[in-house]
Design a protein around this motif. Structure first.
Motif, PDB file in Angstrom:
ATOM      1  N   ASP A  71       0.816  -1.215   0.000  1.00 23.55           N
ATOM      2  CA  ASP A  71       0.000   0.000   0.000  1.00 23.55           C
ATOM      3  C   ASP A  71       0.853   1.270   0.000  1.00 23.55           C
ATOM      4  OD1 ASP A  71      -2.261  -1.572   0.037  1.00 23.55           O
ATOM      5  OD2 ASP A  71      -2.568  -1.407   2.195  1.00 23.55           O
ATOM      6  N   LEU A  72       2.086   1.166   0.522  1.00 22.29           N
ATOM      7  CA  LEU A  72       2.971   2.327   0.530  1.00 22.29           C
ATOM      8  C   LEU A  72       3.611   2.560  -0.839  1.00 22.29           C
ATOM      9  CD1 LEU A  72       4.085   4.549   2.384  1.00 22.29           C
ATOM     10  CD2 LEU A  72       5.984   3.018   2.959  1.00 22.29           C
ATOM     11  N   MET A  73       3.622   1.555  -1.678  1.00 19.56           N
ATOM     12  CA  MET A  73       4.186   1.711  -3.016  1.00 19.56           C
ATOM     13  C   MET A  73       3.457   2.793  -3.810  1.00 19.56           C
ATOM     14  SD  MET A  73       6.822  -0.276  -3.433  1.00 19.56           S
ATOM     15  CE  MET A  73       6.984  -0.460  -5.203  1.00 19.56           C
ATOM     16  N   ARG A  74       2.211   3.080  -3.445  1.00 20.50           N
ATOM     17  CA  ARG A  74       1.470   4.164  -4.121  1.00 20.50           C
ATOM     18  C   ARG A  74       2.128   5.512  -3.938  1.00 20.50           C
ATOM     19  NH1 ARG A  74      -3.052   6.433  -3.602  1.00 20.50           N
ATOM     20  NH2 ARG A  74      -3.421   6.019  -1.386  1.00 20.50           N
ATOM     21  N   ALA A  75       2.988   5.625  -2.919  1.00 19.74           N
ATOM     22  CA  ALA A  75       3.656   6.901  -2.672  1.00 19.74           C
ATOM     23  C   ALA A  75       4.674   7.232  -3.754  1.00 19.74           C
ATOM     24  CB  ALA A  75       4.344   6.866  -1.309  1.00 19.74           C
ATOM     25  N   ILE A  76       5.163   6.241  -4.495  1.00 19.13           N
ATOM     26  CA  ILE A  76       6.181   6.511  -5.516  1.00 19.13           C
ATOM     27  C   ILE A  76       5.610   7.370  -6.642  1.00 19.13           C
ATOM     28  CG2 ILE A  76       7.774   5.476  -7.171  1.00 19.13           C
ATOM     29  CD1 ILE A  76       7.991   3.068  -5.268  1.00 19.13           C
ATOM     30  N   PRO A  77       4.486   6.996  -7.282  1.00 21.70           N
ATOM     31  CA  PRO A  77       3.926   7.902  -8.297  1.00 21.70           C
ATOM     32  C   PRO A  77       3.443   9.226  -7.714  1.00 21.70           C
ATOM     33  CG  PRO A  77       2.469   6.016  -7.933  1.00 21.70           C
ATOM     34  CD  PRO A  77       3.754   5.711  -7.249  1.00 21.70           C
ATOM     35  N   VAL A  78       3.032   9.226  -6.446  1.00 24.06           N
ATOM     36  CA  VAL A  78       2.646  10.487  -5.800  1.00 24.06           C
ATOM     37  C   VAL A  78       3.854  11.414  -5.716  1.00 24.06           C
ATOM     38  CG1 VAL A  78       1.886  11.539  -3.643  1.00 24.06           C
ATOM     39  CG2 VAL A  78       0.736   9.492  -4.490  1.00 24.06           C
ATOM     40  N   ALA A  79       4.994  10.882  -5.274  1.00 23.81           N
ATOM     41  CA  ALA A  79       6.209  11.692  -5.162  1.00 23.81           C
ATOM     42  C   ALA A  79       6.641  12.218  -6.525  1.00 23.81           C
ATOM     43  CB  ALA A  79       7.324  10.870  -4.526  1.00 23.81           C
ATOM     44  N   ALA A  80       6.546  11.368  -7.555  1.00 20.50           N
ATOM     45  CA  ALA A  80       6.917  11.812  -8.902  1.00 20.50           C
ATOM     46  C   ALA A  80       5.994  12.924  -9.382  1.00 20.50           C
ATOM     47  CB  ALA A  80       6.880  10.623  -9.861  1.00 20.50           C
ATOM     48  N   ALA A  81       4.701  12.791  -9.119  1.00 24.56           N
ATOM     49  CA  ALA A  81       3.746  13.824  -9.535  1.00 24.56           C
ATOM     50  C   ALA A  81       4.013  15.142  -8.806  1.00 24.56           C
ATOM     51  CB  ALA A  81       2.324  13.351  -9.267  1.00 24.56           C
ATOM     52  N   LEU A  82       4.343  15.069  -7.541  1.00 28.48           N
ATOM     53  CA  LEU A  82       4.662  16.278  -6.782  1.00 28.48           C
ATOM     54  C   LEU A  82       5.875  16.992  -7.375  1.00 28.48           C
ATOM     55  CD1 LEU A  82       4.050  14.857  -3.222  1.00 28.48           C
ATOM     56  CD2 LEU A  82       2.974  16.924  -4.112  1.00 28.48           C
ATOM     57  N   ALA A  83       6.904  16.213  -7.746  1.00 32.54           N
ATOM     58  CA  ALA A  83       8.088  16.825  -8.351  1.00 32.54           C
ATOM     59  C   ALA A  83       7.767  17.407  -9.720  1.00 32.54           C
ATOM     60  CB  ALA A  83       9.203  15.784  -8.460  1.00 32.54           C
ATOM     61  N   ARG A  84       7.020  16.679 -10.506  1.00 34.15           N
ATOM     62  CA  ARG A  84       6.686  17.145 -11.869  1.00 34.15           C
ATOM     63  C   ARG A  84       5.897  18.445 -11.838  1.00 34.15           C
ATOM     64  NH1 ARG A  84       4.812  12.714 -13.369  1.00 34.15           N
ATOM     65  NH2 ARG A  84       2.647  13.086 -12.818  1.00 34.15           N
ATOM     66  N   GLU A  85       4.984  18.569 -10.882  1.00 32.80           N
ATOM     67  CA  GLU A  85       4.081  19.714 -10.854  1.00 32.80           C
ATOM     68  C   GLU A  85       4.590  20.889 -10.020  1.00 32.80           C
ATOM     69  OE1 GLU A  85       1.435  19.921 -12.715  1.00 32.80           O
ATOM     70  OE2 GLU A  85       1.662  17.864 -13.461  1.00 32.80           O
ATOM     71  N   THR A  86       5.551  20.649  -9.097  1.00 33.52           N
ATOM     72  CA  THR A  86       5.901  21.723  -8.167  1.00 33.52           C
ATOM     73  C   THR A  86       7.387  22.050  -8.095  1.00 33.52           C
ATOM     74  OG1 THR A  86       6.254  20.322  -6.194  1.00 33.52           O
ATOM     75  CG2 THR A  86       3.981  20.942  -6.708  1.00 33.52           C
ATOM     76  N   ALA A  87       8.261  21.159  -8.569  1.00 29.63           N
ATOM     77  CA  ALA A  87       9.697  21.337  -8.336  1.00 29.63           C
ATOM     78  C   ALA A  87      10.397  21.930  -9.554  1.00 29.63           C
ATOM     79  CB  ALA A  87      10.331  19.999  -7.975  1.00 29.63           C
ATOM     80  N   SER A  88      11.523  22.572  -9.300  1.00 32.65           N
ATOM     81  CA  SER A  88      12.427  22.960 -10.370  1.00 32.65           C
ATOM     82  C   SER A  88      13.346  21.773 -10.659  1.00 32.65           C
ATOM     83  CB  SER A  88      13.258  24.175  -9.965  1.00 32.65           C
ATOM     84  OG  SER A  88      14.219  23.806  -8.996  1.00 32.65           O
ATOM     85  N   ARG A  89      14.158  21.884 -11.693  1.00 34.59           N
ATOM     86  CA  ARG A  89      15.078  20.794 -12.010  1.00 34.59           C
ATOM     87  C   ARG A  89      16.395  20.935 -11.259  1.00 34.59           C
ATOM     88  NH1 ARG A  89      15.397  20.699 -18.300  1.00 34.59           N
ATOM     89  NH2 ARG A  89      17.085  19.244 -17.807  1.00 34.59           N
ATOM     90  N   LYS A  90      16.499  21.934 -10.398  1.00 32.41           N
ATOM     91  CA  LYS A  90      17.741  22.187  -9.688  1.00 32.41           C
ATOM     92  C   LYS A  90      17.853  21.405  -8.379  1.00 32.41           C
ATOM     93  CE  LYS A  90      18.376  26.855 -11.546  1.00 32.41           C
ATOM     94  NZ  LYS A  90      18.545  28.294 -11.217  1.00 32.41           N
ATOM     95  N   GLY A  91      16.738  21.034  -7.803  1.00 34.87           N
ATOM     96  CA  GLY A  91      16.787  20.359  -6.508  1.00 34.87           C
ATOM     97  C   GLY A  91      15.744  19.267  -6.396  1.00 34.87           C
ATOM     98  N   ALA A  92      15.938  18.403  -5.417  1.00 32.19           N
ATOM     99  CA  ALA A  92      15.016  17.288  -5.192  1.00 32.19           C
ATOM    100  C   ALA A  92      14.091  17.597  -4.030  1.00 32.19           C
ATOM    101  CB  ALA A  92      15.792  16.004  -4.924  1.00 32.19           C
ATOM    102  N   LEU A  93      12.918  16.987  -4.059  1.00 32.78           N
ATOM    103  CA  LEU A  93      11.990  17.033  -2.933  1.00 32.78           C
ATOM    104  C   LEU A  93      12.203  15.800  -2.063  1.00 32.78           C
ATOM    105  CD1 LEU A  93       8.619  17.899  -4.744  1.00 32.78           C
ATOM    106  CD2 LEU A  93      10.202  19.498  -3.653  1.00 32.78           C
ATOM    107  N   ASP A  94      11.998  15.956  -0.769  1.00 32.89           N
ATOM    108  CA  ASP A  94      11.900  14.817   0.133  1.00 32.89           C
ATOM    109  C   ASP A  94      10.427  14.614   0.456  1.00 32.89           C
ATOM    110  OD1 ASP A  94      14.631  14.288   0.312  1.00 32.89           O
ATOM    111  OD2 ASP A  94      14.911  15.767   1.890  1.00 32.89           O
TER     112      ASP A  94
END
Length: 404
Positions: free
Chosen positions: A146-169
């Motif tokens: 059930d926690l594996m669902r967090a992987i596409p969630v994390a990717a979506a958060l980076a795609r929609e909110t992050a710059s390419r200069k840094g990573a999100l935790d």
């Protein structure tokens, strides 16, 4: 040049004479490779150990999430117990060990993923071994399904909110309401970002989404159950890594203070031990984070059939409870961070509390504190290694001390 591996270090790397550090090797093996400083790279196993097994996860060689999948379970269990024995032996201590409690594969209910925006979209996973490169882990053998669902969630958060200069935790945890997510390392919140995040919470059916600890959306209550009590922890709050590990720790803690009528729970968090213990004893919970004590208190007030629970917000490193404050308790539970609890242990000794349950995530500081307790008149009655972080070099334990 060949090297014979003598032992494993605390990080799980094999160590040969020199010292030479060789990851993913085992004691007794003969290996060769390219020496860079003190570290061996491009390793070849010339003479394998009988304890070597095929790693169950195809990501093992690249991913830094696990260090010991190349060893059989019995070897890992013995090695983790020996890490604790060695730490205790440095202080002249021998202890009776209870059987190790190892969490099963795919049991981790919380994890912090790294996520980065890329030219083609985004990627999320764990950092590579000794690297800041993100390794995607679509078939992880560590995380609960059930926690594996967090992987596409994390990717979506980076795609929609992050710059390419840094990573999100992206810290994700299973809860009674679904995935509970807290993001750190992102840009400052503003109106458009709040709207985007709320949409992502809806699209991915998250129980709660927080940004740097600030709740953006709560769609379902992200409850956690401690005993018969439900609490809603603050975003990103510490919780035990697996349900099985928590149960093993709790069982030994409760046994250690079974006869106590008034218990102090030090470094109490959100009530992992406080609330189950309150089914049979009065408990005073002390924790440095106000939000955790508030969550614990709300949960206790909503529950039925529990004895009195009181809470106190206090930095136990700077202001440990003193003997005159401790004298009303006949049992103590202490679960400090990696630094241990040297100052607080000194006050427990002065207060002469009859029974102490000590939970630790660092065998070295535990051994230091155990030596102080023994010198202060306590007996180390028993100890159990609790392996919640399967296939890692991380070692946890629970021990009980009785006043002579």
């Amino acid at each position: 040049m060949s090297y014979r591996i003598d032992r494993l270090g605390h990080q799980g790397d094999g160590i040969a004479a020199g010292p030479v550090f060789a990851p993913m090797t085992l004691p007794g093996e003969v290996v060769s490779g390219t020496l860079n400083g003190q570290r061996l790279a491009d390793i070849r196993i010339d003479e394998p150990s009988a304890r070597r097994v095929s790693p169950p996860c195809r990501h093992f060689k690249a991913c830094g999430g696990c260090q010991l999948q190349h060893a059989d379970d019995a070897f890992v269990a013995t090695w983790k117990e020996d890490v604790v024995r060695t730490a205790l032996a440095a202080h002249g201590i021998e202890a009776p060990f209870r059987p190790i409690a190892t969490s099963p594969p795919q049991a981790r209910r919380r994890a912090t993923l790294s996520a980065r925006r890329t030219k083609k979209g985004a990627m999320a996973g764990f950092h590579g071994r000794a690297s800041d490169v993100i390794v995607e882990i679509p078939e992880c053998r560590l995380l609960h399904p059930d926690l594996m669902r967090a992987i596409p969630v994390a990717a979506a958060l980076a795609r929609e909110t992050a710059s390419r200069k840094g990573a999100l935790d992206v810290a994700a945890c299973l809860s009674g309401g679904g995935l509970d997510v807290n993001v750190t390392g992102g840009r400052a919140l503003d109106g458009p970002l709040r709207i985007t995040l709320a949409g992502l919470a809806e699209a991915h059916d998250l129980a709660r989404l927080a940004w740097e600890g600030e709740v953006i959306a709560t769609r379902n209550s992200p409850v956690q159950r401690f005993g018969n009590t439900q609490i809603v922890p603050p975003p990103g709050a510490f919780l035990q890594a697996t349900a099985e590990g928590e149960a093993a720790l709790l069982a030994d803690v409760m046994a250690a203070v079974t006869d106590a009528a008034r218990i102090v729970d030090l470094f109490a968090g959100c009530g992992t031990f406080t609330l189950p213990l309150s089914a049979r004893a009065q408990v005073h919970a002390v924790e440095g984070e106000a939000a955790m004590i508030e969550a614990l208190d709300i949960g206790w007030r909503k529950a039925a059939g529990l004895k009195q629970v009181t809470g106190e917000v206090r930095d136990l490193f700077r202001r440990p409870l003193l003997p005159d404050e401790l004298k009303r308790f006949d049992g103590a539970v202490i679960d400090p961070p990696r630094a241990g609890a040297e100052a607080q242990v000194a006050q427990l000794i002065a207060a002469a509390i009859p029974r102490i349950a000590y939970v630790s995530c660092n065998p070295v500081t535990f051994a230091r504190d155990a030596a102080a307790l023994i010198s202060g008149g306590y007996t180390l009655s028993g100890l159990r290694v609790v392996d919640q972080f399967r296939w890692s070099s991380h070692v946890e334990l629970v021990a009980d001390f009785a006043r002579m």
